[in-house]
Motif scaffolding. Structure first.
Motif, PDB file in Angstrom:
ATOM      1  N   ALA A 213      51.827  46.479  39.178  1.00  0.00           N
ATOM      2  CA  ALA A 213      50.393  46.415  39.467  1.00  0.00           C
ATOM      3  C   ALA A 213      49.598  47.075  38.334  1.00  0.00           C
ATOM      4  CB  ALA A 213      50.092  47.103  40.792  1.00  0.00           C
ATOM      5  N   PRO A 214      48.494  46.463  37.921  1.00  0.00           N
ATOM      6  CA  PRO A 214      47.724  47.002  36.793  1.00  0.00           C
ATOM      7  C   PRO A 214      46.857  48.187  37.196  1.00  0.00           C
ATOM      8  CG  PRO A 214      46.653  45.057  37.666  1.00  0.00           C
ATOM      9  CD  PRO A 214      47.930  45.210  38.448  1.00  0.00           C
TER      10      PRO A 214
ATOM     11  N   HIS B 211      49.725  41.688  50.917  1.00  0.00           N
ATOM     12  CA  HIS B 211      49.073  42.063  52.174  1.00  0.00           C
ATOM     13  C   HIS B 211      49.843  43.203  52.865  1.00  0.00           C
ATOM     14  CE1 HIS B 211      46.211  38.913  51.751  1.00  0.00           C
ATOM     15  NE2 HIS B 211      47.061  37.920  51.967  1.00  0.00           N
ATOM     16  N   GLN B 212      51.167  43.145  52.782  1.00  0.00           N
ATOM     17  CA  GLN B 212      51.972  44.197  53.388  1.00  0.00           C
ATOM     18  C   GLN B 212      51.733  45.531  52.670  1.00  0.00           C
ATOM     19  OE1 GLN B 212      56.197  43.404  53.314  1.00  0.00           O
ATOM     20  NE2 GLN B 212      56.728  45.323  54.344  1.00  0.00           N
ATOM     21  N   ALA B 213      51.686  45.487  51.332  1.00  0.00           N
ATOM     22  CA  ALA B 213      51.428  46.708  50.566  1.00  0.00           C
ATOM     23  C   ALA B 213      50.044  47.264  50.872  1.00  0.00           C
ATOM     24  CB  ALA B 213      51.581  46.425  49.071  1.00  0.00           C
TER      25      ALA B 213
ATOM     26  N   ILE C  40      49.427  51.365  49.906  1.00  0.00           N
ATOM     27  CA  ILE C  40      50.032  51.707  48.618  1.00  0.00           C
ATOM     28  C   ILE C  40      49.545  50.791  47.499  1.00  0.00           C
ATOM     29  CG2 ILE C  40      52.099  52.691  49.676  1.00  0.00           C
ATOM     30  CD1 ILE C  40      53.572  50.100  49.162  1.00  0.00           C
ATOM     31  N   LEU C  41      48.533  49.953  47.796  1.00  0.00           N
ATOM     32  CA  LEU C  41      47.987  49.041  46.799  1.00  0.00           C
ATOM     33  C   LEU C  41      46.535  48.757  47.153  1.00  0.00           C
ATOM     34  CD1 LEU C  41      48.822  47.115  44.331  1.00  0.00           C
ATOM     35  CD2 LEU C  41      48.984  45.326  46.074  1.00  0.00           C
TER      36      LEU C  41
ATOM     37  N   ARG D 256      46.652  49.064  41.122  1.00  0.00           N
ATOM     38  CA  ARG D 256      47.587  50.071  41.613  1.00  0.00           C
ATOM     39  C   ARG D 256      46.838  51.333  42.063  1.00  0.00           C
ATOM     40  NH1 ARG D 256      50.078  51.721  35.763  1.00  0.00           N
ATOM     41  NH2 ARG D 256      48.627  53.422  35.263  1.00  0.00           N
ATOM     42  N   LYS D 257      47.416  52.006  43.043  1.00  0.00           N
ATOM     43  CA  LYS D 257      46.883  53.302  43.455  1.00  0.00           C
ATOM     44  C   LYS D 257      47.517  54.426  42.638  1.00  0.00           C
ATOM     45  CE  LYS D 257      45.094  52.762  48.099  1.00  0.00           C
ATOM     46  NZ  LYS D 257      45.041  53.379  49.436  1.00  0.00           N
TER      47      LYS D 257
END
Length: 353
Positions: free
Chosen positions: A79-80, A105-107, A112-113, A126-127
């Motif tokens: 993830a950027p 969607h799950q993340a 966590i996203l 990204r977090k």
């Protein structure tokens, strides 16, 4: 008291590893994780020890107590840092993008996203960076009575481990004896595997044979078929090479499963809702399963709904908190889960073990 089964010895081995790993090198309770009964499709180990980077392990806790499967790992690792269309930001997964959208969607649901809609496009950000938290993976086979027949059965499995070199080290934990030389040293085990002699009553262990560091960063060899042996068998073994990248992915997936499960998950394969199921202490605060009907420490196969002594908890035991909190069995599950979380720096949980 001597364990009455290999399962009982396995729990003592896990507790020893949690307290004392690494043997002969000092240890730090906060920098390693112990799990049991994990592996790959072709191989499962009794005990797994993850040696972790302290900072990375604490940062891993940001992603929650549940494991990240391969789909989620593909997203959080790529993830950027800034908003981007997910197809532009992520490398092609090798399977349809619709499964990637489901994982996104799950993340997002797990927190966590970061996600947002830009028109009809899903953008992600990204977090936190996914940390490099696993330093080494140690595989341990527990054989309290390592006689000749047990060694013959275990030998090919250890040869498989050494050839594939998915774990950094492979060990055999056996029960300590009064003999000057441990009997395991006389068995035909691969020289690359270490031998640990454990006294399960006092949780003391000695290294009888040091293992060889396996080449986890090099291609491994997966043994597919062995010659049956005998004078007329001229067949050759079948094998295939496993690239380092594939091994790295499997190692991370294994570590994620170990992070989630731990070794106190034995209650998840037993029947704590049976009126005869108890948790009893051994060696201080360690909790182990106990069957009051059979006066023994049962295995997962014995503690099941098909057991002749199985009796569900009486409804009156659950009236105060049921069905939200459940009865004594549910409380035992929560207790072990709390102690499991205590071993994960960054996850708040009480309990002593």
């Amino acid at each position: 008291m001597t364990p009455d089964s290999e399962f009982a010895f396995e729990l003592r081995s896990c507790r020893w590893a949690e307290r004392e790993w690494q043997p002969d090198r000092g240890h730090d309770d906060n920098h390693h994780i112990v799990a049991r009964q994990l592996g790959t499709k072709r191989r499962r180990w009794d005990t797994i020890v993850l040696e972790c980077d302290p900072t990375g392990l604490r940062n891993r806790a940001r992603f929650g107590a549940e494991r990240l499967d391969s789909d989620l790992l593909h997203i959080v690792r790529n993830a950027p840092a800034e908003w981007a269309y997910y197809r532009d930001a992520l490398p092609h997964p090798g399977y349809p993008w619709r499964y990637v959208r489901e994982a996104i969607h799950q993340a997002d649901d797990r927190g966590i996203l970061d996600t947002r809609k830009q028109g009809n496009r899903i953008q992600i950000r990204r977090k936190w960076p996914y940390p490099d938290w696993v330093e080494r993976i140690i595989a341990i086979e527990n054989k309290p009575d390592l006689d000749a027949s047990a060694a013959r059965a275990l030998g090919p499995q250890l040869e498989f481990d050494v050839a594939l070199s998915l774990a950094d080290e492979v060990w055999v934990a056996t029960q300590a004896t009064d003999e000057t030389i441990t009997p395991a040293l006389f068995e035909g085990l691969p020289v690359a595997a270490g031998i640990l002699t454990l006294d399960p009553d006092v949780l003391a262990a000695e290294v009888a044979w040091h293992p060889r560091q396996l080449a986890v960063d090099e291609p491994g060899t997966r043994i597919l078929e062995r010659p049956k042996g005998g004078e007329r068998d001229g067949s050759a073994a079948r094998f295939e090479y496993v690239e380092p990248e594939t091994k790295a992915e499997k190692r991370l997936a294994l570590a994620e499963r170990a992070y989630e499960r731990g070794w106190r998950s034995f209650v998840e394969t037993m029947r704590p809702d049976c009126r005869h199921f108890e948790l009893r202490t051994r060696e201080g605060p360690q909790l182990v399963p106990y069957c009051s009907a059979k006066s023994c420490q049962p295995t997962a196969a014995e503690c099941s709904g098909s057991c002749s002594s199985f009796e569900p908890e009486p409804p009156v035991w659950r009236t105060k908190g049921w069905p939200i909190e459940g009865g004594p069995g549910k409380r035992l599950q929560r207790l072990l889960a709390k102690r499991r979380r205590r071993r994960r720096p960054g996850q708040n949980a009480g309990g002593r073990d």
